[in-house]
Design a protein around this motif. Structure first.
Motif, mmCIF file in Angstrom:
data_model
loop_
_atom_site.group_PDB
_atom_site.id
_atom_site.type_symbol
_atom_site.label_atom_id
_atom_site.label_comp_id
_atom_site.label_asym_id
_atom_site.label_seq_id
_atom_site.Cartn_x
_atom_site.Cartn_y
_atom_site.Cartn_z
ATOM 1 N N PHE A 1 -44.746 32.622 11.035
ATOM 2 C CA PHE A 1 -43.375 32.142 11.054
ATOM 3 C C PHE A 1 -42.902 31.847 12.480
ATOM 4 N N LEU A 2 -43.434 32.570 13.456
ATOM 5 C CA LEU A 2 -43.034 32.308 14.837
ATOM 6 C C LEU A 2 -43.487 30.924 15.303
ATOM 7 N N PHE B 1 -45.315 45.431 19.710
ATOM 8 C CA PHE B 1 -45.737 46.163 18.508
ATOM 9 C C PHE B 1 -46.725 47.269 18.849
ATOM 10 N N LEU C 1 -47.855 37.453 8.896
ATOM 11 C CA LEU C 1 -46.753 36.621 8.424
ATOM 12 C C LEU C 1 -45.756 36.359 9.555
ATOM 13 N N ILE C 2 -45.510 37.379 10.368
ATOM 14 C CA ILE C 2 -44.613 37.204 11.511
ATOM 15 C C ILE C 2 -45.169 36.174 12.473
ATOM 16 N N PHE C 3 -46.475 36.241 12.734
ATOM 17 C CA PHE C 3 -47.104 35.283 13.639
ATOM 18 C C PHE C 3 -46.989 33.857 13.104
ATOM 19 N N VAL D 1 -44.682 39.703 20.929
ATOM 20 C CA VAL D 1 -44.613 40.525 19.716
ATOM 21 C C VAL D 1 -45.820 41.448 19.643
ATOM 22 N N SER E 1 -45.778 35.088 20.290
ATOM 23 C CA SER E 1 -46.740 35.955 19.609
ATOM 24 C C SER E 1 -47.316 36.987 20.553
ATOM 25 N N VAL F 1 -48.062 41.920 7.030
ATOM 26 C CA VAL F 1 -46.731 41.671 7.584
ATOM 27 C C VAL F 1 -46.843 41.119 9.004
ATOM 28 N N PHE F 2 -47.785 41.678 9.752
ATOM 29 C CA PHE F 2 -47.994 41.250 11.130
ATOM 30 C C PHE F 2 -48.392 39.786 11.196
#
Length: 294
Positions: A163-164, A177, A159-161, A173, A170, A156-157
C-alpha cells in the motif's frame, strides 16, 4: 514491495553492471563469494542442530507445559530461513520472480522470528512479574492463539509495503518496526531483575535461567538485528556501503544464534556454565598461589 526487494537483493545476485568500475564490481564479487561461504556454513551447522532442537522441545510439550512452544515456533522460523538459504545456494535462480518469492519467504520467517523472540521474553517477564496472572492463563489454547497471530504478522507487514508503494518509506517502516522490540527486551529484563530481587519463592537455578534467556535474547537482537536497522534508518545511499553487507551477514546468522536459546532453556545449563567458570578461576588462583610459594 518489488522495488524494496530489488534494492535489498541487488548486492547478492548480480554485479555485472556497465556503470560501475571494475574495482567496484570486483568488491561485490568478493562480497557475494563470502556470503555464499557463510550461508553454506550456516546451513551445514544450523540445519541438523535445528531439527534436533525442534524434536527435543516438541517432546517436552505435554501436560500443559507451554514454555517451549514459542521457542519451537522460533526454531521453525529459523528452519524456513535455512530452507530459503538452501534454495539460494543450490541453484541460484536467474528469474527475478523466483528470487522475489524466495525473498518473501525468507523475510516473512524473519519477521515471525522477531515476534516469537518477543513472546519468549514476554513469557519470562510475566512468569516473574505477574505470577498469579500468568499461572491462570498458562494454557495451550492461549499459546496457540498467540502463535497464529505472530504467523499472520508477516502478511500484515507485506500489505503495508504494497500500500505504501514507496520504497524510501518502506525502509523507514522496516527500521521502525524492527526497532520496537529492542526497548521491550530492555524493559522485560529490567522488570525481571527488579522483581527477582524481592522474590524468595523462585529457586536460584530458575532465576539464573530466566535472566540468562532474557540477556541472551537482548544480546542476539542487539548484535544481529540492530546493525541492519540502523542501515535502513540512515539517510542517503543505504546500499553502496560495507555496513549493509556486514549487517545483512549478521541477519543470516540469526538461525544459529537462536539455537543457543534452546541450550539456555535446558535445566542445569547455566549452573554448569557458572561451575566451569568458577573451576577455571579456582585453578588459576591455585596456580598463582603455587608460583608465589615457589
Amino acid at each position: 514491495m518489488e522495488d524494496f526487494y530489488i534494492n535489498i537483493t541487488s548486492q547478492e545476485e548480480s554485479y555485472d553492471y556497465s556503470n560501475i568500475t571494475s574495482e567496484f564490481d570486483e568488491y561485490y564479487k568478493k562480497v557475494h563469494f563470502i556470503m555464499y561461504v557463510v550461508m553454506c556454513i550456516i546451513i551445514g551447522v544450523g540445519l541438523p542442530l535445528n531439527l534436533v532442537a525442534i524434536y527435543a522441545l516438541y517432546s517436552q510439550v505435554r501436560n500443559d507445559h507451554v514454555a517451549p512452544i514459542y521457542v519451537i515456533n522460533l526454531l521453525i522460523t529459523d528452519l524456513i530461513q535455512l530452507c530459503s538459504m538452501i534454495a539460494e545456494v543450490v541453484e541460484p535462480a536467474e528469474n527475478w520472480m523466483i528470487n522475489y518469492i524466495l525473498f518473501e519467504i525468507y523475510f516473512s520467517a524473519l519477521v515471525a522470528s522477531v515476534g516469537f523472540m518477543v513472546c519468549v521474553a514476554l513469557e519470562r517477564y510475566l512468569f516473574i512479574a505477574c505470577p498469579l496472572w500468568y499461572r491462570c492463563r498458562r494454557t495451550i489454547k492461549i499459546s496457540v492463539v498467540v502463535c497464529v497471530l505472530v504467523w499472520v504478522l508477516p502478511l500484515v507487514f507485506f500489505l503495508i509495503f504494497h500500500f505504501l508503494d514507496n520504497f524510501e518509506a518502506s525502509y523507514i517502516v522496516f527500521g521502525v518496526f524492527f526497532l520496537l522490540p529492542l526497548p521491550l527486551f530492555i524493559f522485560f529484563l529490567g522488570g525481571v531483575l527488579k522483581a527477582l530481587s524481592a522474590s524468595i519463592s523462585v529457586p536460584s537455578d530458575e532465576k539464573r535461567r530466566i535472566v540468562g534467556v532474557l540477556v541472551l535474547v537482548l544480546l542476539i537482537y542487539t548484535l544481529l538485528f540492530l546493525p541492519n536497522i540502523l542501515v535502513y534508518l540512515e539517510d542517503g545511499d543505504r546500499f553502496n556501503n560495507s555496513l549493509y553487507d556486514i549487517s545483512f551477514m549478521f541477519l543470516r546468522l540469526s538461525p544459529l544464534a537462536d539455537l543457543t536459546l534452546y541450550v539456555f532453556m535446558r535445566k542445569g545449563t547455566i549452573d554448569k556454565l557458572l561451575a566451569s567458570v568458577c573451576c577455571c578461576r579456582m585453578d588459576s588462583n591455585d596456580n598463582d598461589t603455587s608460583v608465589s610459594s615457589v
